[in-house]
Design a protein around this motif. Structure first.
Motif, mmCIF file in Angstrom:
data_model
loop_
_atom_site.group_PDB
_atom_site.id
_atom_site.type_symbol
_atom_site.label_atom_id
_atom_site.label_comp_id
_atom_site.label_asym_id
_atom_site.label_seq_id
_atom_site.Cartn_x
_atom_site.Cartn_y
_atom_site.Cartn_z
ATOM 1 N N LEU A 25 0.566 -1.239 0.009
ATOM 2 C CA LEU A 25 0.069 0.022 0.052
ATOM 3 C C LEU A 25 0.813 1.247 0.152
ATOM 4 C CD1 LEU A 25 -3.032 -0.709 2.252
ATOM 5 C CD2 LEU A 25 -2.584 -0.856 -0.163
ATOM 6 N N ASP A 26 2.035 1.219 0.625
ATOM 7 C CA ASP A 26 2.898 2.430 0.691
ATOM 8 C C ASP A 26 4.072 2.200 -0.114
ATOM 9 O OD1 ASP A 26 4.744 4.489 1.195
ATOM 10 O OD2 ASP A 26 4.637 3.973 3.531
ATOM 11 N N GLN A 27 4.221 2.770 -1.182
ATOM 12 C CA GLN A 27 5.303 2.717 -2.179
ATOM 13 C C GLN A 27 6.509 3.172 -1.835
ATOM 14 O OE1 GLN A 27 4.805 0.878 -5.962
ATOM 15 N NE2 GLN A 27 4.591 -0.208 -3.852
ATOM 16 N N ASP A 28 6.659 4.078 -0.621
ATOM 17 C CA ASP A 28 7.600 4.822 -0.074
ATOM 18 C C ASP A 28 8.043 4.148 1.012
ATOM 19 O OD1 ASP A 28 7.437 6.986 -2.114
ATOM 20 O OD2 ASP A 28 6.055 7.881 -0.499
ATOM 21 N N LEU A 29 7.624 2.867 1.332
ATOM 22 C CA LEU A 29 8.306 2.368 2.404
ATOM 23 C C LEU A 29 9.140 1.153 1.846
ATOM 24 C CD1 LEU A 29 7.874 1.470 5.370
ATOM 25 C CD2 LEU A 29 5.934 -0.105 4.835
ATOM 26 N N PRO A 30 10.489 1.221 2.462
ATOM 27 C CA PRO A 30 11.544 0.218 1.848
ATOM 28 C C PRO A 30 11.341 -1.085 2.653
ATOM 29 C CG PRO A 30 12.675 2.198 3.138
ATOM 30 C CD PRO A 30 11.280 2.135 3.379
ATOM 31 N N ALA A 31 11.675 -2.203 1.712
ATOM 32 C CA ALA A 31 11.333 -3.585 2.073
ATOM 33 C C ALA A 31 12.109 -3.898 3.056
ATOM 34 C CB ALA A 31 11.700 -4.607 0.955
ATOM 35 N N GLN A 32 13.445 -3.160 3.431
ATOM 36 C CA GLN A 32 14.367 -3.447 4.545
ATOM 37 C C GLN A 32 13.654 -3.127 6.012
ATOM 38 O OE1 GLN A 32 15.130 -2.443 1.772
ATOM 39 N NE2 GLN A 32 16.801 -0.640 1.817
ATOM 40 N N ALA A 38 -7.190 -8.190 2.312
ATOM 41 C CA ALA A 38 -7.743 -7.059 1.812
ATOM 42 C C ALA A 38 -7.181 -6.247 0.917
ATOM 43 C CB ALA A 38 -8.077 -6.065 3.003
ATOM 44 N N VAL A 39 -5.980 -6.600 0.590
ATOM 45 C CA VAL A 39 -5.100 -5.805 -0.452
ATOM 46 C C VAL A 39 -5.807 -5.668 -2.023
ATOM 47 C CG1 VAL A 39 -3.241 -6.028 -1.843
ATOM 48 C CG2 VAL A 39 -2.832 -5.664 0.625
ATOM 49 N N GLU A 40 -6.416 -6.956 -2.238
ATOM 50 C CA GLU A 40 -7.111 -7.267 -3.521
ATOM 51 C C GLU A 40 -8.168 -5.892 -3.703
ATOM 52 O OE1 GLU A 40 -7.195 -10.701 -6.262
ATOM 53 O OE2 GLU A 40 -6.366 -10.600 -4.283
ATOM 54 N N THR A 41 -9.102 -5.894 -2.677
ATOM 55 C CA THR A 41 -10.193 -4.517 -2.785
ATOM 56 C C THR A 41 -9.453 -3.438 -2.759
ATOM 57 O OG1 THR A 41 -10.796 -5.332 -0.597
ATOM 58 C CG2 THR A 41 -12.347 -6.131 -2.350
ATOM 59 N N GLU A 42 -8.512 -3.279 -1.756
ATOM 60 C CA GLU A 42 -8.014 -1.915 -1.843
ATOM 61 C C GLU A 42 -7.260 -1.441 -2.853
ATOM 62 O OE1 GLU A 42 -6.246 -0.991 2.187
ATOM 63 O OE2 GLU A 42 -7.838 -2.443 3.294
ATOM 64 N N LEU A 43 -6.798 -2.410 -3.407
ATOM 65 C CA LEU A 43 -5.788 -1.886 -4.863
ATOM 66 C C LEU A 43 -6.786 -1.987 -6.074
ATOM 67 C CD1 LEU A 43 -2.211 -3.504 -4.184
ATOM 68 C CD2 LEU A 43 -3.092 -0.921 -3.886
ATOM 69 N N ALA A 44 -7.963 -2.362 -5.880
ATOM 70 C CA ALA A 44 -8.358 -2.712 -7.090
ATOM 71 C C ALA A 44 -8.695 -1.666 -8.200
ATOM 72 C CB ALA A 44 -10.144 -3.024 -6.732
ATOM 73 N N THR A 45 -8.704 -0.434 -7.838
ATOM 74 C CA THR A 45 -8.567 0.644 -8.900
ATOM 75 C C THR A 45 -7.475 1.219 -9.150
ATOM 76 O OG1 THR A 45 -9.079 2.323 -7.109
ATOM 77 C CG2 THR A 45 -11.047 1.356 -8.338
ATOM 78 N N ALA A 46 -6.219 0.775 -8.450
ATOM 79 C CA ALA A 46 -5.196 1.317 -8.860
ATOM 80 C C ALA A 46 -4.358 0.655 -10.016
ATOM 81 C CB ALA A 46 -4.094 0.965 -7.398
ATOM 82 N N PRO A 47 -4.096 1.785 -10.895
ATOM 83 C CA PRO A 47 -3.343 1.421 -12.183
ATOM 84 C C PRO A 47 -2.259 0.542 -12.153
ATOM 85 C CG PRO A 47 -3.772 3.653 -12.217
ATOM 86 C CD PRO A 47 -4.229 3.190 -10.754
ATOM 87 N N ASP A 48 -1.584 0.592 -11.082
ATOM 88 C CA ASP A 48 -0.299 -0.177 -10.788
ATOM 89 C C ASP A 48 -0.469 -1.315 -9.697
ATOM 90 O OD1 ASP A 48 -0.496 1.363 -8.446
ATOM 91 O OD2 ASP A 48 1.573 2.177 -8.359
ATOM 92 N N ARG A 49 -1.734 -1.800 -9.735
ATOM 93 C CA ARG A 49 -1.774 -2.803 -8.581
ATOM 94 C C ARG A 49 -1.161 -4.075 -8.950
ATOM 95 N NH1 ARG A 49 -6.063 -2.109 -11.839
ATOM 96 N NH2 ARG A 49 -6.979 -3.912 -12.976
ATOM 97 N N HIS A 50 -0.761 -4.361 -10.107
ATOM 98 C CA HIS A 50 0.093 -5.720 -10.293
ATOM 99 C C HIS A 50 1.551 -5.594 -10.128
ATOM 100 C CE1 HIS A 50 -3.789 -7.056 -12.579
ATOM 101 N NE2 HIS A 50 -3.849 -7.419 -11.264
ATOM 102 N N GLY A 107 -4.686 -14.415 -8.208
ATOM 103 C CA GLY A 107 -5.054 -13.034 -7.966
ATOM 104 C C GLY A 107 -4.217 -11.885 -8.147
ATOM 105 N N THR A 108 -4.481 -10.742 -7.725
ATOM 106 C CA THR A 108 -3.675 -9.609 -7.603
ATOM 107 C C THR A 108 -2.319 -10.001 -6.744
ATOM 108 O OG1 THR A 108 -5.514 -7.974 -7.351
ATOM 109 C CG2 THR A 108 -3.424 -7.154 -6.515
ATOM 110 N N LEU A 109 -2.487 -10.843 -5.658
ATOM 111 C CA LEU A 109 -1.145 -11.106 -5.101
ATOM 112 C C LEU A 109 -0.090 -11.649 -5.644
ATOM 113 C CD1 LEU A 109 -2.769 -11.813 -1.460
ATOM 114 C CD2 LEU A 109 -1.152 -9.653 -2.075
ATOM 115 N N THR A 110 -0.629 -12.851 -6.638
ATOM 116 C CA THR A 110 0.273 -13.735 -7.296
ATOM 117 C C THR A 110 0.700 -12.877 -8.257
ATOM 118 O OG1 THR A 110 -0.721 -15.646 -6.702
ATOM 119 C CG2 THR A 110 0.469 -15.890 -8.498
ATOM 120 N N LEU A 111 -0.095 -11.940 -9.000
ATOM 121 C CA LEU A 111 0.308 -11.320 -10.290
ATOM 122 C C LEU A 111 1.441 -10.286 -9.851
ATOM 123 C CD1 LEU A 111 -3.118 -10.461 -12.030
ATOM 124 C CD2 LEU A 111 -0.999 -11.737 -12.892
ATOM 125 N N ASN A 112 1.515 -9.686 -8.639
ATOM 126 C CA ASN A 112 2.368 -8.964 -8.077
ATOM 127 C C ASN A 112 3.876 -9.639 -8.035
ATOM 128 O OD1 ASN A 112 2.208 -5.996 -6.718
ATOM 129 N ND2 ASN A 112 0.185 -6.825 -6.768
#
Ligand code: ADP
Ligand code: MG
Length: 292
Positions: A68-75, A96-108, A133-138
């Motif tokens: 959800l937060d693209q500024d958060l570093p994995a480490q 819940a990520v599936e629905t929360e990202l449903a309209t985000a163009p970069d969700r995958h 679903g969205t998670l596996t596509l990520n």
């Protein structure tokens, strides 16, 4: 070690085939051999996190926050399990990520974006949910390659064939350079005729793809097959990898040898299928790196 940038999606749409067991114990095996490894729990069941005894508290960041937060570093989300082994944990809110990202163009491509900004690890293994679903596509868009754990059962090959075709379709749109590089035989019963027949059919199927323009043209059956071993089923209750729980068990032996095979494959690259066949017969020694 030329493993830098290896990101592996561990996928099979069937549940209970050994995905999580393989992610934990192959990952811990790689770490023991000196490969800085990160495991990512991308299944809302959070079995990978539980297997390693990690239950995030309410305010601990998890893979959910990473997506959800693209500024958060994995480490910042990764938890140190042992030297060379980190875990990006999950909890059930991941569903819940599936629905929360449903309209985000970069969700995958969110995980891909996060990992592209991280050079902490030699290898990242992503434990996927049993669905596409969205998670596996990520996972598929973040990965450089795919490992498919499977059991040599009746109809298993049909399932794997379908999975590979689906991955092929996904590759075309999300990640054209993705390669399916290895099949891991899990809970393997070396003695049974059925298992031998399924493995032969699988080898024939993979051979027939060598000249085709498909993402699994260089795929091989990784060695050794992982034998059925009760210690592998016990280890999660103790929150440990098999190498920590019972390093002398057959499960530990198999997964460490598998890790050696994977490192040998990575050092060689994927280009020469005939060389890979030789490697599977006599995996080269891997010298453990010192841990800083
Ligand atoms: P998945 O992640 O594909 O759903 P798991 O890795 O959770 O599958 O494995 C399913 C079950 O089988 C788990 O209870 C696990 O402990 C057990 N298991 C996996 N591999 C082995 C093995 N080689 N020998 C014995 N039990 C195994
Ligand atoms: Mg699992």
């Amino acid at each position: 070690m030329s493993t830098a940038g290896r990101t592996v999606a561990v996928i099979n749409q069937k549940g209970g085939v050994g995905k999580t067991t393989t992610t934990v114990n192959l990952g811990a095996g790689l770490a023991a051999l000196g490969c800085r490894t990160c495991l990512i729990d991308l299944d809302p069941q959070a079995h990978l996190s539980l297997h390693l005894g990690i239950r995030p508290a309410a305010d601990d960041p998890t893979v959910y926050d990473l997506l959800l937060d693209q500024d958060l570093p994995a480490q910042e989300v990764a938890v140190r399990i042992e030297p060379n082994l980190d875990l990006v944990p999950a909890e059930t809110d991941l569903a819940a990520v599936e629905t929360e990202l449903a309209t985000a163009p970069d969700r995958h491509t969110r995980l891909a974006h996060t990992l592209a900004n991280s050079n902490m690890w030699d290898a990242v293994l992503i434990d996927c949910p049993p669905s596409l679903g969205t998670l596996t596509l990520n996972a598929l868009s973040a990965a450089s390659e795919v490992f498919v754990p499977m059991q040599a059962h009746f109809l298993a090959l049909q399932g794997v064939g379908k999975l590979l075709e689906t991955i092929g379709l996904v590759c075309g749109s999300v990640n054209p350079s993705l390669q399916v590089s290895g099949i891991v035989l899990c809970m393997h019963e070396t003695q049974t005729t059925l298992a031998r027949e399924v493995v032969q059919d699988l080898s024939d199927f993979l051979e027939s793809a060598r000249s085709q323009d498909v993402p699994w043209r260089d795929c091989r059956v990784l060695t050794p097959a992982i034998r059925r071993n009760i210690k592998l089923a016990e280890a999660p209750s103790f929150g440990q990898s098999i190498h920590a729980y019972d390093p002398t068990s057959r499960g530990a032996e198999d997964y460490l040898a598998l890790a050696q095979d994977v490192l040998t494959m990575w050092d060689q690259g994927f280009s020469d299928a005939s060389q890979q066949a030789d490697v599977s017969e006599s995996p080269a020694e891997v010298t453990p790196k010192s841990v800083d």
